[in-house]
Design a protein around this motif. Structure first.
Motif, short mmCIF file in Angstrom:
data_model
loop_
_atom_site.label_atom_id
_atom_site.label_comp_id
_atom_site.label_asym_id
_atom_site.label_seq_id
_atom_site.Cartn_x
_atom_site.Cartn_y
_atom_site.Cartn_z
N LEU A 70 0.84 -1.21 0.00
CA LEU A 70 0.00 0.00 0.00
C LEU A 70 0.87 1.25 0.00
N ALA A 71 2.01 1.18 0.72
CA ALA A 71 2.87 2.36 0.84
C ALA A 71 3.63 2.66 -0.45
N ILE A 72 4.01 1.64 -1.21
CA ILE A 72 4.91 1.86 -2.36
C ILE A 72 4.19 1.78 -3.71
N THR A 73 2.89 1.45 -3.70
CA THR A 73 2.20 1.20 -4.98
C THR A 73 1.35 2.40 -5.41
N PRO A 74 1.61 2.94 -6.58
CA PRO A 74 0.71 3.96 -7.15
C PRO A 74 -0.62 3.28 -7.55
N ILE A 75 -1.72 3.81 -7.07
CA ILE A 75 -3.02 3.16 -7.34
C ILE A 75 -3.79 3.88 -8.45
N TYR A 76 -3.71 5.21 -8.50
CA TYR A 76 -4.46 5.97 -9.50
C TYR A 76 -3.53 6.96 -10.18
N PRO A 77 -3.64 7.15 -11.43
CA PRO A 77 -4.65 6.67 -12.40
C PRO A 77 -4.40 5.24 -12.90
N VAL A 78 -3.17 4.73 -12.72
CA VAL A 78 -2.87 3.37 -13.19
C VAL A 78 -2.30 2.57 -12.01
N LEU A 79 -2.87 1.42 -11.75
CA LEU A 79 -2.37 0.57 -10.67
C LEU A 79 -1.07 -0.09 -11.12
N ARG A 80 0.00 0.19 -10.37
CA ARG A 80 1.32 -0.32 -10.78
C ARG A 80 1.92 -1.15 -9.65
N LEU A 81 1.46 -2.37 -9.54
CA LEU A 81 2.00 -3.28 -8.52
C LEU A 81 3.32 -3.87 -9.01
N ASN A 82 4.26 -4.06 -8.09
CA ASN A 82 5.52 -4.74 -8.41
C ASN A 82 5.26 -6.24 -8.24
N TYR A 83 5.04 -6.96 -9.34
CA TYR A 83 4.62 -8.36 -9.24
C TYR A 83 5.75 -9.30 -8.81
N TRP A 84 7.00 -8.93 -9.07
CA TRP A 84 8.09 -9.77 -8.55
C TRP A 84 8.11 -9.70 -7.03
N LEU A 85 7.87 -8.49 -6.50
CA LEU A 85 7.81 -8.34 -5.05
C LEU A 85 6.57 -9.06 -4.49
N MET A 86 5.46 -8.96 -5.22
CA MET A 86 4.23 -9.65 -4.78
C MET A 86 4.46 -11.16 -4.67
N VAL A 87 5.05 -11.73 -5.72
CA VAL A 87 5.27 -13.18 -5.73
C VAL A 87 6.14 -13.62 -4.55
N SER A 88 7.07 -12.74 -4.15
CA SER A 88 8.00 -13.12 -3.07
C SER A 88 7.30 -13.36 -1.73
N TRP A 89 6.13 -12.76 -1.50
CA TRP A 89 5.43 -13.03 -0.23
C TRP A 89 4.10 -13.75 -0.43
N LEU B 202 -4.47 -21.85 -8.81
CA LEU B 202 -4.61 -21.42 -10.20
C LEU B 202 -4.85 -19.92 -10.30
N VAL B 203 -5.67 -19.40 -9.38
CA VAL B 203 -5.95 -17.95 -9.38
C VAL B 203 -4.66 -17.17 -9.12
N PHE B 204 -3.85 -17.64 -8.18
CA PHE B 204 -2.59 -16.95 -7.87
C PHE B 204 -1.65 -16.96 -9.08
N ILE B 205 -1.63 -18.08 -9.82
CA ILE B 205 -0.77 -18.15 -11.00
C ILE B 205 -1.21 -17.13 -12.05
N THR B 206 -2.54 -17.07 -12.29
CA THR B 206 -3.03 -16.15 -13.33
C THR B 206 -2.87 -14.68 -12.92
N ILE B 207 -3.01 -14.41 -11.62
CA ILE B 207 -2.95 -13.01 -11.18
C ILE B 207 -1.52 -12.52 -11.02
N TYR B 208 -0.66 -13.34 -10.41
CA TYR B 208 0.68 -12.84 -10.05
C TYR B 208 1.77 -13.34 -11.00
N VAL B 209 1.86 -14.67 -11.17
CA VAL B 209 2.98 -15.23 -11.94
C VAL B 209 2.92 -14.77 -13.40
N MET B 210 1.72 -14.86 -13.99
CA MET B 210 1.61 -14.50 -15.40
C MET B 210 1.92 -13.01 -15.62
N ARG B 211 1.65 -12.19 -14.63
CA ARG B 211 1.94 -10.75 -14.80
C ARG B 211 3.43 -10.45 -14.67
#
Length: 457
Positions: A117-136, A177-186
């Motif tokens: 929440l602290a490091i992610t720009p949410i608007y106008p474009v959501l820019r999550l760091n997916y490598w960091l997401m996958v790590s936890w 399967l949901v985690f793979i499609t949401i995080y890994v594929m991104r």
């Protein structure tokens, strides 16, 4: 389509919460459904509402901005919140962790989502760091899955164990399967793979429907089976009482007139006639004895409740049966948790235990082991009576609780013993479940609700 899926997931979450709103694990399961549904809610904003507003109110920039913000926030909540709620559902599903440990985990596990929440720009474009997401995210998934499998593996209560098995089938693989499609594929720059989640959710709902119809899920089939058995018991009990009453009246008349004929035969010195009438009198008395015994088992059961030690009742039953067991070379065993007291009718409970234990001994004419267990599960106080006897044939198992059903070929068995046990358990707001394998043995479980249980001092 997205609207329907979103509504179905949230409706399912609301239904889960409705089944037991005071249960913490149920609340986290419901939260997992609501948070997961936020992903489809974001798609509803982007693909349904924004185009609709664009066509109907092209000049309303503030409404468009509000919908875009709502879409990005919903997507962020789904992607960051889903691993956390899933982990919390698993943590709160068992009792092997103390309340303090669960609380510490609950707050500690919030750190990665708060960092996002602290490091992610949410608007106008959501820019999550997916490598960091996958790590936890994946450690959270693996940890939650291991907890759920471990809880299933260690569970002794068969009703709770079956429920855990279906939960694991319906949750672990679809969430992976949901985690793979949401995080890994991104992480591979594939941002459209999440659309396969519609198919995953559809299969998940289909599995819920199939399991509910075949085995029962969330109590649906159980209620149907219970109502069928209750109706059968009421119908057969009423019918048997009417027949019993008629037989008793007619047998009484036969006995009275037989006695008068015997007196006449004695006065007129007819020994042969006296002997024949004696046979009729004995048969009539046997008929009356049978009617009275059946009537006693069909009468409505009224409990005389008091707080008692179920462990002490079990030990008393074993002492009573020991001579018979030893004569059949049957070993008696106990595994009793003596920490608990039960609000029950001790006389009726002892009668149930004797009934079940006698059935077990009859199934072990050439020796074996009879085990009485007493333990507390998450939902019940459970008494289990297990034998290593002949078992029950698969085709007979669905009918063993039906009144007058018996596979025993003896004249003294009316097939009412298990019906009586079921009735007494119903009076205690509990239930009875039978697991049996032909030629391997049978276990009868008695489940008492936790509101009847208190700790022994």
């Amino acid at each position: 389509m997205m609207v329907l899926i979103f509504l179905a997931i949230w409706a399912f979450g609301a239904f889960i919460l409705y089944t037991d709103p005071k249960n913490t694990s149920i609340r986290w399961a419901s939260a997992t459904a609501f948070v997961g549904g936020c992903g489809f809610l974001s798609a509803v904003f982007d693909e349904t509402l924004l185009p609709l507003v664009g066509e109907s109110l092209p000049l309303s920039s503030s409404l468009t901005t509000a919908l875009l913000v709502a879409s990005r926030v919903s997507s962020f909540l789904c992607q960051v919140g889903l691993p956390y709620t899933f982990l919390m559902f698993a943590v709160h599903s068992g009792d092997f962790l103390s309340t303090r440990t669960k609380t510490v985990l609950q707050y500690t596990a919030l750190l990665p989502p708060l960092l996002m929440l602290a490091i992610t720009p949410i608007y106008p474009v959501l820019r999550l760091n997916y490598w960091l997401m996958v790590s936890w995210v994946f450690p959270y998934f693996i940890g939650a899955s291991l907890i759920l499998v471990l809880l299933y593996w260690k569970e002794k209560d068969p009703l709770v164990k079956k429920s855990r098995l279906f939960t694991n089938i319906l949750v672990i693989f679809p969430v992976l399967l949901v985690f793979i499609t949401i995080y890994v594929m991104r992480t591979q720059n594939n941002y459209e793979a999440w659309r396969y989640n519609s198919l995953i959710v559809g299969i998940q709902f289909l599995l819920i429907l199939v399991i509910s119809m075949k085995y029962g899920f969330l109590g649906v089939k159980w209620r149907v089976e219970k109502r069928r058995l209750d109706s059968t018991l009421r119908a057969m009990t009423s019918g048997a009482q009417i027949i019993n009453h008629s037989i008793k009246n007619e047998a009484g008349k036969i006995s009275l007139y037989t006695q008068r004929m015997q007196d006449y035969a004695a006065e007129t010195n007819q020994p042969a006639l006296q002997e024949d009438l004696q046979v009729i009198q004995q048969s009539t008395q046997h008929l009356l004895d049978m009617v009275n015994r059946i009537q006693g088992q069909l009468q409505d059961i009224r409990l005389r409740e008091e707080v008692a030690s179920p462990a002490a009742l079990i030990e008393h039953v074993q002492r009573t049966l020991r001579p018979l067991a030893e004569s059949q070379q049957v070993e008696l065993r106990t595994e009793l948790d003596e920490c608990w007291l039960l609000l029950c009718d001790p006389v009726q409970l002892r009668e149930i235990l004797i009934n079940l234990s006698m059935n077990a001994l009859e199934a072990m004419k050439t020796g074996g082991t009879l085990t009485h267990q007493l333990f507390l599960s998450k939902k019940h106080l459970v008494i289990a009576v297990t034998d290593t006897g002949t078992g029950i044939a698969k085709e007979n198992l669905p009918h063993v609780l039906d009144p007058f059903f018996s596979t025993k070929k003896t004249g003294n068995n009316f097939g009412l013993g298990l019906s009586y046990c079921y009735n007494v358990m119903q009076k205690h707001q509990g239930t009875l479940d039978i697991h049996s394998v032909k030629d391997e043995g049978t276990t009868v479980f008695l489940f008492f609700p936790l509101r009847r249980v208190e700790a022994a001092s």
